[in-house]
Design a protein around this motif. Structure first.
Motif, PDB file in Angstrom:
ATOM      1  N   UNK A  64       0.832  -1.203   0.000  1.00 34.64           N
ATOM      2  CA  UNK A  64       0.000   0.000   0.000  1.00 34.64           C
ATOM      3  C   UNK A  64       0.870   1.257   0.000  1.00 34.64           C
ATOM      4  N   UNK A  65       1.929   1.241   0.807  1.00 37.13           N
ATOM      5  CA  UNK A  65       2.791   2.415   0.904  1.00 37.13           C
ATOM      6  C   UNK A  65       3.580   2.640  -0.379  1.00 37.13           C
ATOM      7  N   UNK A  66       4.051   1.581  -0.994  1.00 35.74           N
ATOM      8  CA  UNK A  66       4.744   1.734  -2.285  1.00 35.74           C
ATOM      9  C   UNK A  66       3.813   2.341  -3.329  1.00 35.74           C
ATOM     10  N   UNK A  67       2.566   1.920  -3.305  1.00 33.21           N
ATOM     11  CA  UNK A  67       1.592   2.473  -4.248  1.00 33.21           C
ATOM     12  C   UNK A  67       1.352   3.956  -3.962  1.00 33.21           C
ATOM     13  N   UNK A  68       1.278   4.316  -2.702  1.00 34.15           N
ATOM     14  CA  UNK A  68       1.071   5.717  -2.342  1.00 34.15           C
ATOM     15  C   UNK A  68       2.203   6.588  -2.898  1.00 34.15           C
ATOM     16  N   UNK A  69       3.436   6.125  -2.746  1.00 33.79           N
ATOM     17  CA  UNK A  69       4.574   6.885  -3.270  1.00 33.79           C
ATOM     18  C   UNK A  69       4.515   6.964  -4.793  1.00 33.79           C
TER      19      UNK A  69
END
Length: 736
Positions: A167-172
């Motif tokens: 999820x965090x990689x996608x946010x970045x």
């Protein structure tokens, strides 16, 4: 100190229309916000001689017309960032201002408004704070983006470490995509329509702060985008006073935290052609401190930034209106008052000095040992502990339903794994630099200036295996690697290159390591190493087999890290690798001396700096024969002798004004001073003779200026007032 505004060495941001009370006379101004008044505000600041940029939030702003569907007839509230309880994550509630999922539609909306600013003639755009909160990732828009990016159904981020990391990689990625598309489109528009090369910058907190505050942002990914021209390092008291733990004590360490924050931002652009401005804020967003507190912490952040000479451009203040027109607590908390006169004068002295910090001669008074602590964008990707119920279905008693808000969890609250590696060295005067692990594979030779690297994969993860090939070669060539970690981090089990073992019939292929450390040690030829020290080629590795957060809990923990460094470099016995503890940091940039005396040491011995020097933090620009700094104090000084002009004529040392048209005659000298209206100002200059009189003129009306002659340094202090229209003429006579 006269300079061309086109150099853009100093600037500030302001959302209000032009007003002489906060006309700081920097090189450029960032008009903030894309509301209906934007065009008029741009015009006003331009008319006052400023180079004008535009700044607006890329994650939040007063974008309710878009959210309500007034722009395209489609409501967009499903693009607000949402937590797992379906609560919007807000930046403001009157009106409701949510943080946004940066969809393509939202990018088009921003582009249309930025186009208006381009039409109004701005020379650069700043897209501020691309921020996606760690506890977000539950809105319908984000679920759609997940499906498109990963080609699989959305997984709740709290379900597992893997889900949270993905999820965090996608946010970045989403903010990287949004910025790249928006900047490229607007650059093309400006060039085609006006033949003007438009520049784009990203004002952003440091990677260290975003990780501690549990926010995801693209950070180093942006250096790979040709459409981005640079950054503003948004570091100030509000970020740097965030508490951390050292020797078992959790407290604010504003100077040390700021030093590391500015350091990682300098690293972000080191070796590139990207511009970096360092931000300072004379107050902060929290309005509940006294003016004395703001001043003390402001000086800490200024000195921390100036200890990094690779950057010489500055945003001298955000929101000067709130500084020079706002009211804050008086000392003792007895009511609120406007900014004290002396603090206002000091601020302006520092702000005008910052425009002259691009000096060719840099002298660094420090030990030769160069130490880097590695950090990566992936630190932001693992800042939530998974829900215990999701990890252990049917076995969780429900006492902590959030699963990731443990108040006693120092690792989450204080980012202790990082500070456990950095503070034990920084506190002993070792010039620690937070290095970007992601840069290791981007830039050949990135690690070459460093003798010692400190690394742990308990709070960051390497995105690619070839990072380890570079690290292994660096050690082989003579580097000293300190690895701290016990392989206990649950994020070691995420779907990543180090554990992608797959089944093809009965045959297995791919990689399978419990942690990325195992792969690194294999490249080093240390597959069977458990702990201790091993020599590798011309270099070596020391392994502390414990979690780095444990090093923050006691003096013994900090000592273990320091001892590991000393033992390894002692074994390597290389001339440049000499451990020398110091209780201070001090550098000289041209005639400017920047120093900080460290506290929390065994010794309370003060730092002594010989004069004559001018104290640039003093409202009267005092000439001092010696400066004695107690632990925890900082200083910004001007070395009178090294700065003295060879010709011996009149020359400016420092001023709380932008000084123009400085000229000398047989009977005296004169200059024009510009700065915020009605504020007390001061200037100290070299002068070959003692004055007999001084006057200043505001709109043709004369008033006596006070002056003090210092015969030993042959300098004179002139005190006057800025005029209502920011222009004051000062005349000083040597003879009648």
């Amino acid at each position: 100190m006269s300079r061309d505004r086109k150099e853009e060495r100093t600037g500030f941001q302001e959302s209000a229309p032009y007003h002489p009370d906060y006309d700081l006379q920097t090189d450029f101004v960032m008009v903030y916000g894309i509301d209906e008044s934007m065009t008029e505000r741009i015009k006003q600041w331009k008319e006052k001689g400023y180079i004008v940029h535009l700044m607006t939030g890329v994650a939040w702003g007063n974008y309710n017309s878009y959210l309500d569907g007034e722009v395209d007839g489609i409501p967009h509230w499903d693009e607000a960032q949402m937590d797992r309880h379906q609560q919007m994550i807000l930046h403001g509630d009157q009106p409701v201002i949510p943080y946004m999922v940066p969809t393509l539609s939202f990018g088009r909306y921003l582009a249309e408004h930025i186009r208006i600013a381009v039409d109004a003639g701005v020379e650069a755009i700043h897209l501020e704070e691309p921020e996606f909160w760690v506890n977000g990732g539950y809105s319908e828009a984000f679920k759609r983006e997940w499906q498109l990016y990963y080609k699989e159904s959305w997984i709740p981020p709290h379900a597992s470490p893997d889900a949270q990391y993905r999820a965090s990689k996608l946010k970045a990625y989403l903010y990287t995509r949004a910025l790249d598309r928006l900047c490229a489109e607007m650059k093309d528009y400006a060039l085609q329509r006006y033949g003007r090369v438009l520049r784009f910058y990203v004002p952003t907190h440091s990677l260290i702060n975003y990780t501690q505050w549990r926010i995801v942002s693209p950070q180093s990914q942006l250096v790979e985008l040709a459409s981005i021209d640079g950054y503003i390092a948004q570091i100030w008291t509000g970020t740097s006073r965030t508490p951390n733990v050292y020797k078992g004590v959790r407290k604010e360490r504003t100077f040390e935290t700021a030093y590391l924050e500015y350091g990682v931002m300098q690293e972000l652009v080191r070796g590139t052609d990207r511009r970096m401005w360092f931000l300072h804020d004379p107050i902060e967003d929290n309005p509940n401190y006294t003016w004395a507190d703001y001043k003390q912490n402001y000086m800490k952040t200024v000195v921390a930034s100036l200890l990094h000479p690779g950057v010489a451009h500055y945003e001298v203040a955000p929101w000067p209106r709130r500084i020079f027109q706002g009211t804050y607590l008086a000392e003792g908390g007895a009511g609120k008052e406007n900014i004290p006169a002396e603090y206002a004068t000091t601020l302006l002295q520092v702000m005008n000095t910052l425009g002259n910090l691009d000096q060719n001669v840099i002298e660094i008074d420090q030990i030769p040992l160069q130490v880097g602590v590695l950090i990566a964008d992936s630190a932001m990707f693992q800042r939530m502990k998974p829900d215990p119920e999701a990890l252990h279905p049917g076995k969780y008693d429900g006492t902590d339903p959030e699963g990731f808000q443990q108040e006693g969890d120092t690792e989450l609250l204080d980012f202790s794994p990082f500070y456990g590696l950095a503070l034990p060295l920084l506190k002993h005067g070792i010039p620690v630099r937070p290095l970007l692990l992601d840069h290791v594979r981007r830039y050949p030779g990135y690690l070459s200036p460093y003798h010692v690297l400190v690394l742990s994969y308990e709070f960051i993860k390497p995105e690619y295996p070839d990072i380890h090939y570079v690290l292994a070669q660096w050690v082989q060539d003579g580097g000293a690697l300190i690895y701290v970690g016990d392989d206990s981090d649950p994020y070691h089990a995420i779907r990543a290159w180090w554990n992608l073992e797959q089944q093809d019939g009965k045959k297995k292929f791919g990689t399978k390591y419990h942690s990325p450390r195992e792969h690194l040690f294999e490249q080093l030829g240390l597959k069977k190493m458990k702990s201790g020290i091993e020599i590798v080629g011309k270099g070596g590795v020391a392994w502390l087999n414990e979690h780095p957060a444990d090093l923050t809990l006691s003096t013994a923990g900090a000592n273990r890290l320091r001892q590991a460094v000393q033992d390894l470099i002692g074994m390597l016995n290389q001339p440049a690798m000499q451990w020398v503890s110091r209780s201070y940091f001090k550098i000289k940039r041209g005639p400017y001396i920047i120093a900080a005396a460290l506290d929390e040491l065994v010794s309370d011995e003060p730092l002594s700096i010989p004069g004559p020097v001018v104290d640039l933090f003093d409202a009267k620009l005092a000439v001092l024969n010696q400066v004695v700094m107690k632990p925890g104090e900082q200083a910004l000084l001007y070395d009178i002798e090294s700065g003295r002009p060879a010709a011996g004529g009149i020359s400016l040392i420092a001023a709380s004004s932008r000084i123009e048209a400085l000229s000398e005659s047989a009977t005296g000298f004169q200059f024009v001073a510009r700065g915020p209206a009605r504020l007390q100002a001061a200037a100290r200059l070299y002068s070959k003779e003692k004055p007999v009189s001084a006057q200043y003129f505001v709109q043709g009306k004369a008033a006596a200026a006070s002056w003090e002659w210092d015969p030993d340094s042959q300098t004179v202090l002139i005190q006057y007032e800025h005029g209502n229209e920011n222009r004051t003429e000062v005349h000083v006579r040597w003879s009648s």
